[in-house]
Motif scaffolding. Structure first.
Motif, short mmCIF file in Angstrom:
data_model
loop_
_atom_site.label_atom_id
_atom_site.label_comp_id
_atom_site.label_asym_id
_atom_site.label_seq_id
_atom_site.Cartn_x
_atom_site.Cartn_y
_atom_site.Cartn_z
N LEU A 183 -6.90 3.78 2.30
CA LEU A 183 -6.17 3.61 3.55
C LEU A 183 -4.67 3.69 3.30
O LEU A 183 -3.94 4.35 4.05
CB LEU A 183 -6.53 2.27 4.21
N MET A 184 -4.18 3.03 2.25
CA MET A 184 -2.75 3.08 1.94
C MET A 184 -2.30 4.51 1.64
O MET A 184 -1.22 4.93 2.06
CB MET A 184 -2.41 2.16 0.76
N ALA A 185 -3.13 5.28 0.93
CA ALA A 185 -2.81 6.69 0.66
C ALA A 185 -2.77 7.49 1.95
O ALA A 185 -1.92 8.38 2.11
CB ALA A 185 -3.81 7.28 -0.32
N ASP A 186 -3.67 7.19 2.88
CA ASP A 186 -3.66 7.87 4.19
C ASP A 186 -2.38 7.57 4.97
O ASP A 186 -1.84 8.44 5.63
CB ASP A 186 -4.87 7.46 5.03
N VAL A 187 -1.93 6.33 4.90
CA VAL A 187 -0.77 5.91 5.70
C VAL A 187 0.56 6.28 5.03
O VAL A 187 1.47 6.78 5.70
CB VAL A 187 -0.82 4.38 5.98
N PHE A 188 0.67 6.07 3.72
CA PHE A 188 1.95 6.27 3.03
C PHE A 188 2.03 7.56 2.22
O PHE A 188 3.06 7.86 1.63
CB PHE A 188 2.26 5.06 2.14
N GLY A 189 0.93 8.30 2.15
CA GLY A 189 0.91 9.56 1.41
C GLY A 189 0.24 9.41 0.06
O GLY A 189 0.13 8.30 -0.48
N ALA A 190 -0.19 10.54 -0.49
CA ALA A 190 -0.96 10.54 -1.74
C ALA A 190 -0.18 9.96 -2.91
O ALA A 190 -0.77 9.36 -3.81
CB ALA A 190 -1.42 11.96 -2.06
N ASP A 191 1.13 10.14 -2.93
CA ASP A 191 1.92 9.59 -4.03
C ASP A 191 2.39 8.18 -3.71
O ASP A 191 2.13 7.24 -4.45
CB ASP A 191 3.12 10.50 -4.33
N HIS A 192 3.06 7.99 -2.59
CA HIS A 192 3.64 6.69 -2.25
C HIS A 192 2.61 5.66 -1.80
O HIS A 192 2.91 4.47 -1.77
CB HIS A 192 4.72 6.86 -1.17
N GLY A 193 1.42 6.08 -1.48
CA GLY A 193 0.38 5.15 -1.07
C GLY A 193 -0.50 4.65 -2.20
O GLY A 193 -1.41 3.87 -1.98
N VAL A 194 -0.21 5.12 -3.42
CA VAL A 194 -1.00 4.71 -4.59
C VAL A 194 -0.05 4.10 -5.62
O VAL A 194 0.93 4.73 -6.02
CB VAL A 194 -1.75 5.91 -5.21
N GLY A 195 -0.35 2.87 -6.00
CA GLY A 195 0.47 2.19 -7.00
C GLY A 195 -0.40 1.66 -8.13
O GLY A 195 -1.54 2.08 -8.28
N VAL A 196 0.13 0.73 -8.89
CA VAL A 196 -0.68 0.09 -9.93
C VAL A 196 -1.58 -0.93 -9.25
O VAL A 196 -1.28 -1.40 -8.14
CB VAL A 196 0.21 -0.55 -11.02
#
Length: 154
Positions: free
Chosen positions: A117-130
């Motif tokens: 969901l975070m990747a969908d909302v913030f984008g493939a790079d900025h929506g994925v963290g550690v």
């Protein structure tokens, strides 16, 4: 890349009500250029909680749905207690906690519901963290609890 608020609208996401704090803590805390969000549970749009124990009365897929609900709850909490979700640049860190049977060991797959969901909302790079994902007993029988840290635009 569209703004997070435009992506939420485009995806047709319906945010639940932001839950009130369940103890003595701040739902969100701004420190320098980072927004910390306290552990969130899976709130449904009617204000009820998504409950259950993965590997017991919930399947892995149902647990993943619960983690997605936590993501929606977190977005609602940010909007309610912080305001402009478009100030968020990226997710930095996620701690996912799964209410699970002791024999269940696919906690990271459950937390993927939140991360996707975070990747969908913030984008493939900025929506994925550690990220970390663990199993434990959770308050009120909720299926999943997640806390996160976000970096803000300067």
């Amino acid at each position: 890349m569209q703004t997070p608020s435009k992506r939420i609208e485009e995806l047709g996401l319906i945010l639940p009500p932001a839950p009130p704090p369940a103890g003595l803590y701040k739902p969100v805390l701004l420190v320098d250029n980072f927004l910390y969000v306290s552990g969130q549970g899976p709130m449904l749009t009617d204000g009820s909680l998504y409950k259950g124990r993965v590997g017991d009365n919930l399947s892995l897929e149902e647990g993943k749905i619960g983690a997605r609900h936590v993501g929606l709850t977190m977005l609602a909490t940010i909007k309610t207690h912080f305001g402009d979700i478009d100030r968020i640049k990226r997710i930095v860190k996620t701690l996912g906690m799964v209410n699970s049977h002791p024999d269940f060991c696919d906690h990271p797959l459950v937390i993927n519901g939140f991360s996707e969901l975070m990747a969908d909302v913030f984008g493939a790079d900025h929506g994925v963290g550690v990220r970390s994902a663990v199993g434990m007993m959770l308050p009120a029988g909720i299926a999943v609890e997640i806390e996160a840290m976000f970096e803000l635009h300067k």
